[in-house]
Design a protein around this motif. Sequence first.
Motif, PDB file in Angstrom:
ATOM      1  N   SER A  25     -16.001 -94.062 -18.393  1.00 23.53           N
ATOM      2  CA  SER A  25     -16.798 -93.037 -18.440  1.00 23.53           C
ATOM      3  C   SER A  25     -17.702 -93.260 -19.632  1.00 23.53           C
ATOM      4  O   SER A  25     -19.125 -92.804 -19.370  1.00 23.53           O
ATOM      5  CB  SER A  25     -16.067 -91.784 -19.007  1.00 23.53           C
ATOM      6  OG  SER A  25     -16.779 -90.590 -19.040  1.00 23.53           O
ATOM      7  N   ALA A  26     -17.669 -93.605 -20.760  1.00 28.55           N
ATOM      8  CA  ALA A  26     -18.592 -93.748 -21.787  1.00 28.55           C
ATOM      9  C   ALA A  26     -19.608 -94.869 -21.428  1.00 28.55           C
ATOM     10  O   ALA A  26     -20.951 -94.698 -21.564  1.00 28.55           O
ATOM     11  CB  ALA A  26     -17.888 -94.409 -23.238  1.00 28.55           C
ATOM     12  N   LEU A  27     -19.274 -95.799 -20.853  1.00 27.86           N
ATOM     13  CA  LEU A  27     -20.220 -97.025 -20.002  1.00 27.86           C
ATOM     14  C   LEU A  27     -21.024 -96.183 -19.054  1.00 27.86           C
ATOM     15  O   LEU A  27     -22.435 -96.540 -19.017  1.00 27.86           O
ATOM     16  CB  LEU A  27     -19.648 -98.088 -19.665  1.00 27.86           C
ATOM     17  CG  LEU A  27     -19.047 -99.089 -20.567  1.00 27.86           C
ATOM     18  CD1 LEU A  27     -18.120 -99.929 -19.730  1.00 27.86           C
ATOM     19  CD2 LEU A  27     -19.919 -99.882 -21.443  1.00 27.86           C
ATOM     20  N   LEU A  28     -20.593 -95.464 -18.328  1.00 27.32           N
ATOM     21  CA  LEU A  28     -21.160 -94.645 -17.186  1.00 27.32           C
ATOM     22  C   LEU A  28     -22.354 -93.801 -17.841  1.00 27.32           C
ATOM     23  O   LEU A  28     -23.523 -93.421 -17.411  1.00 27.32           O
ATOM     24  CB  LEU A  28     -20.219 -94.248 -16.156  1.00 27.32           C
ATOM     25  CG  LEU A  28     -19.580 -94.976 -15.404  1.00 27.32           C
ATOM     26  CD1 LEU A  28     -18.482 -94.489 -14.604  1.00 27.32           C
ATOM     27  CD2 LEU A  28     -20.382 -95.950 -14.481  1.00 27.32           C
ATOM     28  N   ARG A  29     -21.665 -93.125 -18.947  1.00 22.80           N
ATOM     29  CA  ARG A  29     -22.744 -92.068 -19.718  1.00 22.80           C
ATOM     30  C   ARG A  29     -23.821 -92.752 -20.031  1.00 22.80           C
ATOM     31  O   ARG A  29     -25.004 -92.332 -19.895  1.00 22.80           O
ATOM     32  CB  ARG A  29     -22.027 -91.351 -20.700  1.00 22.80           C
ATOM     33  CG  ARG A  29     -21.116 -90.258 -19.965  1.00 22.80           C
ATOM     34  CD  ARG A  29     -20.473 -89.289 -21.135  1.00 22.80           C
ATOM     35  NE  ARG A  29     -20.151 -89.902 -22.378  1.00 22.80           N
ATOM     36  CZ  ARG A  29     -18.627 -90.369 -22.475  1.00 22.80           C
ATOM     37  NH1 ARG A  29     -17.849 -90.053 -21.368  1.00 22.80           N
ATOM     38  NH2 ARG A  29     -18.298 -90.991 -23.550  1.00 22.80           N
ATOM     39  N   GLU A  30     -23.778 -93.918 -20.763  1.00 27.48           N
ATOM     40  CA  GLU A  30     -24.613 -94.849 -21.488  1.00 27.48           C
ATOM     41  C   GLU A  30     -25.815 -95.074 -20.331  1.00 27.48           C
ATOM     42  O   GLU A  30     -27.061 -95.360 -20.647  1.00 27.48           O
ATOM     43  CB  GLU A  30     -24.112 -96.029 -22.008  1.00 27.48           C
ATOM     44  CG  GLU A  30     -23.283 -95.675 -23.266  1.00 27.48           C
ATOM     45  CD  GLU A  30     -22.461 -96.828 -23.885  1.00 27.48           C
ATOM     46  OE1 GLU A  30     -22.790 -97.990 -23.574  1.00 27.48           O
ATOM     47  OE2 GLU A  30     -21.739 -96.664 -24.848  1.00 27.48           O
ATOM     48  N   ALA A  31     -25.408 -95.492 -19.218  1.00 28.59           N
ATOM     49  CA  ALA A  31     -26.249 -96.042 -18.092  1.00 28.59           C
ATOM     50  C   ALA A  31     -26.858 -94.709 -17.161  1.00 28.59           C
ATOM     51  O   ALA A  31     -27.301 -94.889 -16.168  1.00 28.59           O
ATOM     52  CB  ALA A  31     -25.157 -96.732 -17.068  1.00 28.59           C
TER      53      ALA A  31
END
Length: 178
Positions: A25-31
């Motif tokens: 989820s953190a990676l997706l938010r960053e992207a």
Amino acid sequence: MTSAEVLLIGGRAGVGKTTVAWEVSALLREAAVSHAIIDGDFMGQVHPAPDGDPDRSEITERNLAAVWANFAQRGYHRLVYTNTACVLPSEAGLFVRALGADVRATRILLTATDATTRARLTRRELGSELERELVNSARKARLLDTGASPETIRIPTDGRPVRSIAEEAAAATGWTQN
């Protein structure tokens, strides 16, 4: 476009499903990738089991459908979902019924050795459930190892940073390529 895309993260107790899902989820938010996240373990946590639903699958499905309907109404079509057995072929119908007939699933099975999961569970289980969790974790590992379909992506978690595991799982979806 499909009505829903779901990243299913399964695995035995102590393998890191929830931790990896939150890092995905953190990676997706960053992207800047719009998504929702659900820990499936909470969708059926009632006691005693409802009449006629001894394994709590009906209440799990109903709760998932209700929560997903709220997300979908707000325009979300990607879901990160964790649950021990969610990657098994026998669970596929639950997601079609709860998320829609046009659901596309990416299945990730996180794996870890008995020693790794014992160490993790010993740190996590502070109450009276440790021994039961250890026995169930080993049993579920065998079930998942033999029952997961060939297209399920197996990702070992032993000795790896959470970020690395999450990057591998997120990459499998293709969501950050858009």
